[in-house]
Design a protein around this motif. Sequence first.
Motif, short mmCIF file in Angstrom:
data_model
loop_
_atom_site.label_atom_id
_atom_site.label_comp_id
_atom_site.label_asym_id
_atom_site.label_seq_id
_atom_site.Cartn_x
_atom_site.Cartn_y
_atom_site.Cartn_z
N ALA A 1 14.58 -13.37 11.81
CA ALA A 1 14.38 -13.12 13.24
C ALA A 1 15.62 -13.54 14.03
N PHE A 2 16.20 -14.67 13.61
CA PHE A 2 17.42 -15.15 14.27
C PHE A 2 18.57 -14.18 14.06
N VAL B 1 21.17 -20.50 7.07
CA VAL B 1 20.60 -19.85 5.88
C VAL B 1 19.23 -20.44 5.54
N GLN B 2 19.09 -21.74 5.72
CA GLN B 2 17.83 -22.41 5.39
C GLN B 2 16.84 -22.39 6.56
N SER C 1 30.04 -16.91 9.89
CA SER C 1 30.12 -18.35 10.16
C SER C 1 28.85 -18.86 10.83
N ILE C 2 28.34 -18.08 11.79
CA ILE C 2 27.11 -18.50 12.48
C ILE C 2 25.91 -18.43 11.54
N LEU C 3 25.76 -17.30 10.87
CA LEU C 3 24.60 -17.12 9.99
C LEU C 3 24.62 -18.10 8.82
N GLY C 4 25.82 -18.49 8.38
CA GLY C 4 25.93 -19.45 7.28
C GLY C 4 25.36 -20.81 7.63
#
Length: 708
Positions: free
Chosen positions: A410-411, A403-404, A397-400
Motif C-alpha cells: 500500500a505504501f 521492505v519489512q 532508496s525509500i522503498l528499501g
Amino acid sequence: MIDDTMCSPNDKDLALSPNLDITIDDDSPNSEQLLEVEDEGNELENECEQLFEIDGSEHENGTDERAVVDSQSGESQGKDCPLPVVGMEFDTYDDAYNYYNTYAKKIGFAIRVKSSWTKRNSKEKRGAVLCCNCEGFKTTKEANSHRKETRTGCLAMIRLRLVESNRWRVDEVKLEHNHSFDPERAQNSKSHKRMDSRAKRKVEPSLDVEVRTIKLYRMPVVDASGYGSSNSTEGGTTNNISCSRRLKLKKGDPELVSNYFCRIQLMNPNFFYVMDLNDDGQLRNVFWIDSRSRAAYSYFGDVVAFDSTCLSNNYEIPLVAFVGVNHHGKSVLLGCGLLADETFETYIWLFRAWLTCMTGRPPQTIITNQCKAMQSAIAEVFPRAHHRICLSQVMQSILGCFVQFQEYEAFQMALTKVIYDSKTVDEFERAWDDLTQHFGIRNHEKLQTLHEEREHWAPVYSKDTFFAGISDFEKGESVVPFFKGHVHQQTSLKEFFEIYELVQQKKHKTEVLDDFESRDLSPLLKTRCYYELQLSKLYTNAVFRKFQDEVVMMSSCFNITQTQTSGSIVTYMVKEREGEEEPVRDARHFEVMYDKAGAEVRCICSCFNFKGYLCRHALYILNYNGVEEIPCQYILSRWRKDFKRLYVPHLSAENVDISNPVQCFDHLYRRAMQVVEEGMISQDHYMLSWQAFKESLNKIRLVADKIE
C-alpha cells in the motif's frame, strides 16, 4: 589536486590587429621583437596533447610536487613555486604578474614587462610579455655609460593574453636562463620591491570558473607497483588527502591500461586520455574518451547522465561513464573513467578533465546517482547546469527502508502516486505530508533527508528542465545504462577492455542500421492528423513512434474549458480519460497555456521538456486553435533523420602550423575522416569519395617526384 601541468578549454585566440595599440617597456631595447607576438592558438586536441605531458626530468621517480602559495607571505610552502606552463590561467593581469614575480623571486632572478598591448582607443590591456631582467643587451647609447652590464640576452619569459572568458592565459613559456641566479641581487630588484599587498594574495591560478584550468598530466610511465585496494570515502569534502590513495587494481593492470591507451592512440590520434598519479607515482584516477564520443557531444551534449553504478556498488572495476541519448533515443557514450574513490577531490578532477575535452561547454542538464561529494563537485565545475538525481535510485532508496513494513504494498502504491502523479509543487507537498502522516513515518530520518533534496529528484520541481527523454520521470521509462549486460560485479579490467571496443562497435552498428531504417522505411500512419504526417517525414522512426502515441491519444482528450485570458495568452483546462472504459467523472485535468502571438504552447505535464516532443494535451489545443503545423520551435534537430552528423571533432583550417608535423597529421587525418564519413552515405557518395582520393594521391606523388 596535482599541480604538475595545467590545461584549459580552447578559446578564440587573440591576434594582433589594427584594433590593438602596442606599448613597449622603456627598459626594453628590443622593441622590434614585439612583432613576434602572433596568433599561436591551436585547437583543443593539439593544445592538450602538449599540455598534458610532463617533463621526464621533473618526474623521474613518478612523484608529483604540490606547491601551495601562502596567502600571507607569497612564499611557496612546497619544494618550489609551481613552474609556469602553457595553459595556466589567472583572474587578472596583476595575478599573473604577481605569480611570475613570486616564481622569479623564489628561483633567484628579477622580471620586467618586455612589452604589452592594449585595444585601440582604450586603456584595456589585452596582452603582455614578462621576461627575465637579463633579457636583451644594452643599446649603443647605454653601452657608453659606466653602469655595469647586467643583460645577457636571456630568453626566459612568459607571454600572456586576455582570452574570451576575461581571464589571462599563459600562451608561451621559456624556462631556460643563460646566466647564474643571484637571489640577493634579485631581492633588491624593482620587480620584487614593487610586490605589494596584491602579490600577497594567493597567486596560484584559480580554479573556480566554469571554463576552468584543470590540473592534470599525461602519465609517461606507470609505476608497476600501482595496484592494491582503495579506501573509498563516500561523502563530504576532506582536506587531508592520503597520498597513498590509489586505484583498486590487480598486479599488471597499470601496464594493461597504459598499453591499451597507447595502442588505441596509435590507431586513432584523436583518442584522448589522462592519468592521475599520487605522490608515490601510483595510478589514482584515469579518464579517456575517443574521437567519436567527443564529436557526438556536439550533437547530444544537452543532457548527460553520469553513471557511477560500478564505483558505488564496489564492482571489480571502479568504472564511471558519461552517457547521452542519441537521435534514436538510445544511449551514446561520452567518456569513461576509473576512479580510486568517491571523494570531492576525485570528482573535481574527473569533471574538469571531461569538461576540458568538451571545449569547456557544460551540459544543460546532468543526471547522477545520489552522492554528497558528487553533488558538491558538480556545483563547483558545472555551476550553470541543472543537476538532477536519478529518480529510480531515490525510489529504491525509500522503498528499501520499508521492505519489512506491514503495509509495504500500500505504501509503494501511495508513494508512486505522490511522486509521479503530482502536477504542481503544492499538490506534491500536500500529498507528501498526507503520505507520511497516514503511515506514521513523518519523523523518519531517511525520508526527511530525501525531502530536503526534493528539488533535485521530484518531477514537479524539474518541469522547466530539458531531459531529452533520458530521465525516468515517467513510470517505467529511462535510458538503459551504456554497459548494461556487459559489465558485471566480477568483470576484471582485462575483460572490460576486451569487450569495450566490441560494445562500442555494436552500438555504432546499431546506430547505422537505425539511420538506414529511418531514411529508407516510412513508418505507418495511424491517424489522419497532419501533425503525425509532418513529423513522420522529419524524425527518426524510434522517436516518431513515441510522438505518434501522443497523436493517437489526442482522442482521449475532451471538454476544453477556457479559464483565463491575458493579452495573447490563453489558459485552457483539458480533460483526459484514463482509459476507453473509464467514466467521464474520473477524467484527469491538465492546464495548457497557449500564446497566439508566438504560437507557443505549454502543458502542465511538461512532456516537451521531459521527452523532447509535444504531448497530446498541447497538440489538442494547437488543433483547437486551428494551427495546422507543429511550430518550428517544437521540432528539435537532435531528433531529425535528415540532419547530417559527422562523428569527427570540429576543426578549422586556421592556425595550422605547417612546420609542425603533428598538427599537419592531425589536420589531414580529420579532413580525410570527414570524406570517409560522407562517402558512406550512399554508393554514389562512395564512388565520388574514392575517385577524389585516387586523384589526390596521384597529384601528391607527382609533387614528390618533382622534389626528387
